[in-house]
Design a protein around this motif. Structure first.
Motif, PDB file in Angstrom:
ATOM      1  N   ARG A   1       0.823  -1.218   0.000  1.00 27.06           N
ATOM      2  CA  ARG A   1       0.000   0.000   0.000  1.00 27.06           C
ATOM      3  C   ARG A   1       0.851   1.260   0.000  1.00 27.06           C
ATOM      4  N   SER A   2       1.998   1.221   0.648  1.00 21.24           N
ATOM      5  CA  SER A   2       2.855   2.410   0.682  1.00 21.24           C
ATOM      6  C   SER A   2       3.354   2.778  -0.714  1.00 21.24           C
ATOM      7  N   LEU A   3       3.507   1.781  -1.578  1.00 21.01           N
ATOM      8  CA  LEU A   3       3.978   2.048  -2.935  1.00 21.01           C
ATOM      9  C   LEU A   3       2.927   2.768  -3.771  1.00 21.01           C
ATOM     10  N   ASP A   4       1.654   2.647  -3.403  1.00 20.18           N
ATOM     11  CA  ASP A   4       0.587   3.297  -4.164  1.00 20.18           C
ATOM     12  C   ASP A   4       0.711   4.815  -4.169  1.00 20.18           C
ATOM     13  N   LEU A   5       1.489   5.360  -3.253  1.00 18.56           N
ATOM     14  CA  LEU A   5       1.628   6.809  -3.142  1.00 18.56           C
ATOM     15  C   LEU A   5       2.605   7.396  -4.158  1.00 18.56           C
ATOM     16  N   TYR A   6       3.361   6.552  -4.875  1.00 15.71           N
ATOM     17  CA  TYR A   6       4.501   7.048  -5.636  1.00 15.71           C
ATOM     18  C   TYR A   6       4.438   6.695  -7.122  1.00 15.71           C
ATOM     19  N   HIS A   7       5.203   7.482  -7.876  1.00 17.25           N
ATOM     20  CA  HIS A   7       5.497   7.180  -9.276  1.00 17.25           C
ATOM     21  C   HIS A   7       6.990   7.434  -9.455  1.00 17.25           C
ATOM     22  N   VAL A   8       7.693   6.547 -10.182  1.00 19.67           N
ATOM     23  CA  VAL A   8       9.140   6.694 -10.331  1.00 19.67           C
ATOM     24  C   VAL A   8       9.538   6.638 -11.804  1.00 19.67           C
ATOM     25  N   ASP A   9      10.750   7.135 -12.056  1.00 19.29           N
ATOM     26  CA  ASP A   9      11.284   7.098 -13.414  1.00 19.29           C
ATOM     27  C   ASP A   9      11.738   5.693 -13.789  1.00 19.29           C
ATOM     28  N   LYS A  10      12.425   5.033 -12.849  1.00 17.85           N
ATOM     29  CA  LYS A  10      13.017   3.735 -13.161  1.00 17.85           C
ATOM     30  C   LYS A  10      12.907   2.792 -11.970  1.00 17.85           C
ATOM     31  N   THR A  11      12.596   1.543 -12.256  1.00 13.88           N
ATOM     32  CA  THR A  11      12.632   0.488 -11.252  1.00 13.88           C
ATOM     33  C   THR A  11      13.722  -0.509 -11.630  1.00 13.88           C
ATOM     34  N   PHE A  12      14.566  -0.828 -10.661  1.00 11.17           N
ATOM     35  CA  PHE A  12      15.617  -1.826 -10.838  1.00 11.17           C
ATOM     36  C   PHE A  12      15.264  -3.036  -9.975  1.00 11.17           C
ATOM     37  N   VAL A  13      15.037  -4.175 -10.616  1.00 13.62           N
ATOM     38  CA  VAL A  13      14.672  -5.381  -9.882  1.00 13.62           C
ATOM     39  C   VAL A  13      15.537  -6.558 -10.324  1.00 13.62           C
ATOM     40  N   SER A  14      15.707  -7.497  -9.412  1.00 13.78           N
ATOM     41  CA  SER A  14      16.287  -8.788  -9.749  1.00 13.78           C
ATOM     42  C   SER A  14      15.240  -9.846  -9.412  1.00 13.78           C
ATOM     43  N   CYS A  15      15.601 -11.101  -9.498  1.00 14.85           N
ATOM     44  CA  CYS A  15      14.632 -12.172  -9.273  1.00 14.85           C
ATOM     45  C   CYS A  15      15.385 -13.482  -9.085  1.00 14.85           C
ATOM     46  N   GLN A  16      14.643 -14.541  -8.772  1.00 20.13           N
ATOM     47  CA  GLN A  16      15.272 -15.859  -8.646  1.00 20.13           C
ATOM     48  C   GLN A  16      15.230 -16.641  -9.947  1.00 20.13           C
ATOM     49  N   GLY A  17      14.207 -16.374 -10.774  1.00 17.87           N
ATOM     50  CA  GLY A  17      14.069 -17.141 -12.005  1.00 17.87           C
ATOM     51  C   GLY A  17      13.842 -16.264 -13.222  1.00 17.87           C
ATOM     52  N   VAL A  18      14.549 -16.591 -14.313  1.00 17.64           N
ATOM     53  CA  VAL A  18      14.363 -15.922 -15.602  1.00 17.64           C
ATOM     54  C   VAL A  18      14.052 -17.005 -16.629  1.00 17.64           C
ATOM     55  N   HIS A  19      12.834 -16.972 -17.150  1.00 19.74           N
ATOM     56  CA  HIS A  19      12.397 -18.015 -18.082  1.00 19.74           C
ATOM     57  C   HIS A  19      11.868 -17.348 -19.342  1.00 19.74           C
ATOM     58  N   ILE A  20      12.344 -17.778 -20.509  1.00 21.19           N
ATOM     59  CA  ILE A  20      11.976 -17.126 -21.758  1.00 21.19           C
ATOM     60  C   ILE A  20      10.472 -17.178 -21.986  1.00 21.19           C
ATOM     61  N   GLU A  21       9.837 -18.307 -21.723  1.00 24.10           N
ATOM     62  CA  GLU A  21       8.403 -18.442 -21.965  1.00 24.10           C
ATOM     63  C   GLU A  21       7.556 -17.887 -20.820  1.00 24.10           C
ATOM     64  N   ARG A  22       8.052 -17.961 -19.596  1.00 24.85           N
ATOM     65  CA  ARG A  22       7.195 -17.655 -18.438  1.00 24.85           C
ATOM     66  C   ARG A  22       7.570 -16.373 -17.708  1.00 24.85           C
ATOM     67  N   GLY A  23       8.543 -15.653 -18.183  1.00 23.68           N
ATOM     68  CA  GLY A  23       8.897 -14.384 -17.552  1.00 23.68           C
ATOM     69  C   GLY A  23       9.782 -14.557 -16.342  1.00 23.68           C
ATOM     70  N   ILE A  24       9.663 -13.641 -15.375  1.00 23.59           N
ATOM     71  CA  ILE A  24      10.530 -13.678 -14.198  1.00 23.59           C
ATOM     72  C   ILE A  24       9.717 -14.117 -12.979  1.00 23.59           C
ATOM     73  N   SER A  25      10.397 -14.755 -12.032  1.00 22.68           N
ATOM     74  CA  SER A  25       9.687 -15.353 -10.901  1.00 22.68           C
ATOM     75  C   SER A  25      10.494 -15.246  -9.617  1.00 22.68           C
ATOM     76  N   GLU A  26       9.785 -15.441  -8.500  1.00 24.12           N
ATOM     77  CA  GLU A  26      10.374 -15.390  -7.163  1.00 24.12           C
ATOM     78  C   GLU A  26       9.949 -16.614  -6.369  1.00 24.12           C
ATOM     79  N   SER A  27      10.744 -16.966  -5.358  1.00 18.13           N
ATOM     80  CA  SER A  27      10.413 -18.120  -4.518  1.00 18.13           C
ATOM     81  C   SER A  27       9.344 -17.778  -3.493  1.00 18.13           C
TER      82      SER A  27
END
Length: 263
Positions: free
Chosen positions: A158-184
């Protein structure tokens, strides 16, 4: 190698990576793809993995989050180089999000002390940036995840709903060509979904070890990722597949000073 030994190795690889392709297993074991498919069918019947289109997925419980201190010391060289390159995408007065990944922490360490606004759910990132006078740091708050040293849950979302940003930098646990990115962890995945929704530009930071992995919860598909920064060990065929999906890919060369960009 005996068939039983190959079975054990296949299950080990699938559990380690989360998912794996038939073509990759064929190359590893030096057998035909037809043989691999037969192996996977038999292992699925035994309940040791689950067949997917073009490969197999682990049935091992992936809900448990990997502790931050374990992630921090894994593939350090690759993560540091990716983080240093990511910093080049930041300009003065940018409003950015850094997630709770270890790569984001390396970014925080590499950031120069310039006018920026950084929104983060990471305690480590916030502490690192607290020493840089010109950078304004905003923490999401929320429920503390002791494993990841980050804030998660409904209050953080909910705290994120207050904001808008220029850039988001994220990482993840899984990178899959067909299924996108995922987390555990589902709560981490939901928070990253929010972070991605808030940004004009989304930059994914992922070293080679994340590719071909499908973790427990999908974060997003490739339509919401603008740029991928990865290291030299990532396969060119994976980058080409992402370029076809209109993701700009940046694959670092052997040294941190050199990089190649294709789009």
């Amino acid at each position: 190698m005996l068939v039983a030994e190959r079975y054990e190795k296949i299950v080990q690889l699938v559990d380690e990576k989360g998912s794996i392709r038939v073509s990759e297993l064929s190359e590893i074991f030096g057998v035909t793809e037809e043989t691999v498919r037969r192996d996977l069918d038999n292992l699925e019947k035994e309940g040791r993995l689950r067949r997917s289109h073009g490969g197999a997925v682990s049935v091992k419980d992936k809900q448990s989050e990997i502790p931050y201190f374990e992630r921090e010391i894994k593939n350090v060289d690759e993560k540091q180089k990716i983080a240093q390159e990511a910093v080049h995408h930041i300009q003065e007065n940018d409003r950015i999000i850094l997630d709770a990944s270890s790569t984001a922490w390396y970014m925080a360490k590499a950031l120069p002390d310039i006018p920026l606004t950084v929104l983060t759910n990471s305690i480590k990132v916030a502490m690192e940036l607290s020493h840089k006078a010109k950078i304004e740091v905003i923490s999401t708050g929320g429920s503390l995840s002791k494993k990841s040293l980050s804030y998660i849950g409904p209050l953080a979302e909910r705290s994120l709903d207050l904001y808008h940003v220029d850039k988001t930098f994220v990482s993840c646990q899984g990178v899959h060509i067909e299924r996108g990115i995922s987390e555990s962890n589902e709560l981490q995945a939901r928070l990253k979904q929010k972070m991605i929704e808030l940004a004009d530009q989304v930059i994914l930071l992922a070293d080679y070890s994340k590719f071909g992995v499908q973790s427990f919860t999908q974060v997003t598909d490739w339509t919401h990722i603008d740029t991928l920064i990865t290291d030299a060990r990532t396969k060119q065929e994976d980058l080409q597949a992402l370029e076809e999906l209109r993701v700009q890919t940046q694959r670092l060369k052997g040294s941190s000073e050199d990089s190649s960009v294709s789009s």
